[in-house]
Design an enzyme around this catalytic site. Structure first.
Site, short mmCIF file in Angstrom:
data_model
loop_
_atom_site.label_atom_id
_atom_site.label_comp_id
_atom_site.label_asym_id
_atom_site.label_seq_id
_atom_site.Cartn_x
_atom_site.Cartn_y
_atom_site.Cartn_z
N CYS A 235 -7.84 7.62 6.96
CA CYS A 235 -7.97 6.17 6.96
C CYS A 235 -9.25 5.66 5.95
O CYS A 235 -10.03 6.45 6.37
CB CYS A 235 -7.95 5.46 8.20
SG CYS A 235 -8.41 3.77 8.21
N GLY A 236 -9.14 4.86 5.10
CA GLY A 236 -10.32 4.65 4.31
C GLY A 236 -11.41 4.31 4.97
O GLY A 236 -12.80 4.39 4.33
N HIS A 237 -11.41 3.94 6.26
CA HIS A 237 -12.58 3.55 6.67
C HIS A 237 -13.46 4.43 7.69
O HIS A 237 -14.77 4.36 8.18
CB HIS A 237 -12.37 2.33 7.76
CG HIS A 237 -11.93 1.09 7.26
ND1 HIS A 237 -12.52 0.15 6.56
CD2 HIS A 237 -10.46 0.53 7.06
CE1 HIS A 237 -11.71 -0.69 5.87
NE2 HIS A 237 -10.49 -0.57 6.34
N ASP B 129 0.83 -1.12 -0.10
CA ASP B 129 0.02 -0.01 -0.01
C ASP B 129 0.96 1.42 -0.11
O ASP B 129 1.54 1.59 1.02
CB ASP B 129 -0.87 0.10 1.40
CG ASP B 129 -1.81 1.13 1.41
OD1 ASP B 129 -1.77 2.07 0.57
OD2 ASP B 129 -2.70 1.12 2.17
N ARG C 147 -5.91 2.54 -7.13
CA ARG C 147 -7.15 2.27 -5.88
C ARG C 147 -8.03 3.66 -5.84
O ARG C 147 -7.33 4.75 -5.91
CB ARG C 147 -6.21 2.38 -4.61
CG ARG C 147 -7.16 2.12 -3.49
CD ARG C 147 -6.42 1.97 -2.27
NE ARG C 147 -7.41 2.05 -0.99
CZ ARG C 147 -6.75 2.01 0.28
NH1 ARG C 147 -5.70 1.38 0.51
NH2 ARG C 147 -7.57 2.32 1.11
#
Length: 138
Positions: free
Chosen positions: A59-61, A22, A94
């Protein structure tokens, strides 16, 4: 980026299968993306994915993610592709667009990134099973 690359190097040296790492947003602008590719390729990583969030990213969450334009991310991806020494080093686009802008925009971006020449697309945060089943039809 240095800390992440060091961990990736340790992992790559300890396994016998390809490692995908990543690379967040490429850690900044086009020059940072170039340096990121050079570093990860040199340490033995097989591929990296670079996402389309603003830098610094969340953070993607978490809620409240912001994305750069499709065209700006395309330029980052082209920079990454041009920076690699070997075509065997994979560049994965991504996108967090599904959770921020909707599935139609995520698909639009995926197609654009494919046109840029990336090796793979990573769609993040697809929320509905039906959506992911229907992606192949688009």
């Amino acid at each position: 980026m240095t800390e992440m690359a060091t961990r990736a190097k340790d992992i790559a040296k300890s396994i016998k299968i390809p490692l995908i790492a990543d690379a967040d947003t490429g850690y900044g602008n086009l020059l940072n993306v170039k340096r990121t590719v050079e570093e990860y390729e040199q340490i033995g990583v097989s591929a990296i994915h670079i996402e389309d969030q603003v830098f610094p990213k969340k953070c993607g969450h978490f809620e409240g993610k912001q994305l750069i334009s499709m065209e700006e991310h395309g330029e980052k991806l082209k920079s990454a592709l041009n920076a690699r020494k070997s075509e065997g080093f994979g560049i994965i686009a991504r996108t967090n667009a599904a959770s921020v802008l909707g599935i139609d925009e995520a698909i639009k971006r995926a197609k654009y990134y494919q046109e840029c020449g990336v090796n793979a697309i990573l769609l993040i945060h697809l929320k509905v099973k039906k959506t992911s089943r229907n992606l192949g039809r688009r």
